[in-house]
Design an enzyme around this catalytic site. Structure first.
Site, PDB file in Angstrom:
ATOM      1  N   GLY A  19       0.774  -1.241   0.000  1.00  0.00           N
ATOM      2  CA  GLY A  19       0.000   0.000   0.000  1.00  0.00           C
ATOM      3  C   GLY A  19       0.801   1.284   0.000  1.00  0.00           C
ATOM      4  N   GLU A  78       4.149  -6.989   1.544  1.00  0.00           N
ATOM      5  CA  GLU A  78       3.660  -7.304   0.191  1.00  0.00           C
ATOM      6  C   GLU A  78       3.525  -5.997  -0.567  1.00  0.00           C
ATOM      7  OE1 GLU A  78       0.385 -10.671   1.428  1.00  0.00           O
ATOM      8  OE2 GLU A  78      -0.265  -8.660   0.930  1.00  0.00           O
ATOM      9  N   ARG A 102       3.298  -1.269  -5.754  1.00  0.00           N
ATOM     10  CA  ARG A 102       3.537   0.040  -6.353  1.00  0.00           C
ATOM     11  C   ARG A 102       4.861   0.673  -5.922  1.00  0.00           C
ATOM     12  NH1 ARG A 102      -1.188   2.972  -7.765  1.00  0.00           N
ATOM     13  NH2 ARG A 102      -2.206   1.815  -6.107  1.00  0.00           N
ATOM     14  N   ARG A 126      -5.449   3.523 -15.790  1.00  0.00           N
ATOM     15  CA  ARG A 126      -5.572   4.202 -14.486  1.00  0.00           C
ATOM     16  C   ARG A 126      -6.241   5.586 -14.569  1.00  0.00           C
ATOM     17  NH1 ARG A 126      -2.620   5.613 -11.152  1.00  0.00           N
ATOM     18  NH2 ARG A 126      -3.533   4.659  -9.326  1.00  0.00           N
ATOM     19  N   TYR A 128      -9.643   5.432 -12.432  1.00  0.00           N
ATOM     20  CA  TYR A 128      -9.603   6.036 -11.094  1.00  0.00           C
ATOM     21  C   TYR A 128      -9.436   7.547 -11.147  1.00  0.00           C
ATOM     22  CZ  TYR A 128      -7.785   1.285 -10.253  1.00  0.00           C
ATOM     23  OH  TYR A 128      -7.567  -0.061 -10.234  1.00  0.00           O
ATOM     24  N   CYS A 184     -12.467   4.791 -28.900  1.00  0.00           N
ATOM     25  CA  CYS A 184     -13.766   5.458 -29.033  1.00  0.00           C
ATOM     26  C   CYS A 184     -14.499   5.558 -27.700  1.00  0.00           C
ATOM     27  CB  CYS A 184     -14.618   4.705 -30.050  1.00  0.00           C
ATOM     28  SG  CYS A 184     -13.856   4.778 -31.656  1.00  0.00           S
ATOM     29  N   GLU A 185     -13.982   6.341 -26.814  1.00  0.00           N
ATOM     30  CA  GLU A 185     -14.594   6.609 -25.504  1.00  0.00           C
ATOM     31  C   GLU A 185     -14.145   8.002 -25.095  1.00  0.00           C
ATOM     32  OE1 GLU A 185     -15.944   4.563 -22.755  1.00  0.00           O
ATOM     33  OE2 GLU A 185     -15.723   2.562 -23.601  1.00  0.00           O
ATOM     34  N   TYR A 214       0.480  -1.529 -12.091  1.00  0.00           N
ATOM     35  CA  TYR A 214      -0.916  -1.447 -12.555  1.00  0.00           C
ATOM     36  C   TYR A 214      -1.011  -0.734 -13.911  1.00  0.00           C
ATOM     37  CZ  TYR A 214      -1.163  -2.616  -7.641  1.00  0.00           C
ATOM     38  OH  TYR A 214      -0.936  -3.214  -6.419  1.00  0.00           O
TER      39      TYR A 214
END
Ligand code: LLP
Length: 409
Positions: A235, A270, A273, A309, A313, A338-339, A367
């Site tokens: 984290g 663990e 990032r 990402r 987010y 196309c978005e 990620y």
């Protein structure tokens, strides 16, 4: 890893213009020396403790990178059968493998019993009961840790917070206590540790302090049920915005490490990032600079299919034009998908680039490629590794023939 020299963008000691020669954009590029530097920082923080670093393979599952990490003595945290296959393929020692996940299938659990990883982190009573049935059947032992949900607010994006009681992960402390009392002397289920992971991209220390203090209290309450290790999850955040908001490691060392020391147990980490996030960039080319009465769009060949990402987010990634000499302006940096959400940045202040130039998106080592897709039939980009000033291909660009091999007409 990123700098401007004589107004030109460099990735380590090589001009991005050189790097791109003979290579098709978009592509990911990783820096091994940055990865090593990040790992050294973790060692610095934990110096003097009994600890082991594992890498959360979900952040980046490139097998060559996993191999580099293995050679650096880092273990692996896996969450699926696919990641399990990857870890076996790369040859991690079972004692360096931690297994997470809240939906482990019967066959996955069965394979884990044969494999004997360092620990399987149990997400729920229901999962433990499934595992119990299996081990009672085959009469083999397995080491487990209970994933507890300490109900603390990690102060991060809601999609990546995991340690609140409304989140799907882990079990309440009361449930863990009941399980420990019931299973502690089980002939095959060996409860040796606790696990917690409260969220991702954390930049404050207090959620860790709160969570680990709660765990300390919990362990003290267990009295004669002696555990061997505590897995403190990952984290740790990185400075995406480049405004100095780095993970406060010094503060962590001063405030969190003393709490962990008091556990007097092995500590397992663990991290994903923090180890690899700032060690990767996405290199794209500019196809158009499109002017409208309202906006100026930089249309790159990289898209949300390569890096999701920002779309998913609203994640901020710093963006670097090839030269820092253009007049400053405000741009939307978008891809060809196309978005409307296929956008890396909205109203971003940048030195104006020219069509045909390169553009680099920072901090995508974690990620990034793992979350890429074939949307709009994009092909997943290549991955390169910068190692000792040389560039190695660690995964070629996805090939249309291979991607459609299932279609035999
Ligand atoms: N351990 C567990 C149990 C996890 O679920 C995760 C991440 C980690 C460790 C590693 O967390 P890290 O050190 O990388 O923060 N796709 C999102 C991040 C999802 C994180 C999922 N779990 C993003 O792009 O921000």
């Amino acid at each position: 890893m990123i700098s401007y020299r004589d107004n030109q963008l460099y990735l380590e000691d090589i001009a991005v213009e050189e790097i791109v020669k003979g290579r098709q954009t978009p592509f990911y590029l990783y820096s091994l020396s940055q990865i090593k530097e990040n790992i050294e920082k973790v060692h610095w923080a934990f110096e003097g403790l009994d600890y082991h670093i594992s890498f959360a393979a979900k952040a980046n599952n490139n097998l060559y990178l996993l191999e580099e990490l293995k050679n650096l003595g880092v273990g692996i945290d896996i969450v699926s059968s696919g990641e399990f296959e990857a870890c076996k393929r790369v040859g991690f020692q079972p004692s360096h493998v931690i297994v997470n996940g809240n939906g482990k299938t019967k066959s996955f659990l069965r394979n884990l019993v044969d494999y004997q990883p360092r620990a399987v982190n149990i997400d729920s009573l229901e999962e433990l009961e499934r595992l119990e049935e299996l081990v009672n059947d085959c009469e083999e032992s397995i080491v487990v840790a209970l994933r507890i949900n300490p109900d603390v607010d990690p102060i991060t994006h809601p999609y990546i917070s995991t340690g609140l009681k409304k989140n799907k992960f882990g079990m309440a402390m009361e449930t863990a206590e009941i399980i420990i009392h019931k299973y502690f002397n089980h002939p095959f289920i060996k409860i040796e540790g606790l696990h917690l992971h409260i969220g991702s991209q954390l930049l404050y220390i207090s959620p860790y302090e709160d969570a680990y203090n709660k765990v300390k209290e919990f362990i003290n309450g267990l009295k004669n049920h002696q555990l061997k290790f505590i897995n403190i999850g990952g984290g740790w955040g990185i400075d995406y915005t480049k405004d100095g908001a780095e993970f406060p490691l010094q503060e962590y060392k001063e405030r969190v490490i003393p709490i962990l020391k008091e556990f007097n147990m092995e500590i397992i980490l663990e991290l994903g990032r923090f180890i690899i996030g700032n060690a990767g960039v996405l290199v794209g080319s500019i196809e158009y600079i499109k002017e409208t009465p309202h906006k100026t769009f930089i249309v790159s060949d990289a898209s949300m299919a390569d890096l999701i990402r920002p779309s998913l987010y609203n994640g901020y990634h710093h963006i670097y034009p090839q030269y820092n000499t253009g007049e400053e302006g405000i741009f939307d940096i978008v891809g060809p998908v196309c978005e409307t959400g296929d956008r890396f940045a909205e109203d971003r202040r940048l030195n104006r680039p020219e069509k045909g130039e390169l553009i680099v998106i920072g901090d995508v080592g974690a990620y990034g490629h793992v979350m890429s897709s074939n949307y709009n039939f994009s092909l997943r980009p290549a991955e390169y590794l910068l190692k000792n000033n040389r560039i190695e291909v660690v995964r070629p660009r996805e090939d249309f023939q291979k991607a459609t091999a299932y279609y035999n007409r």
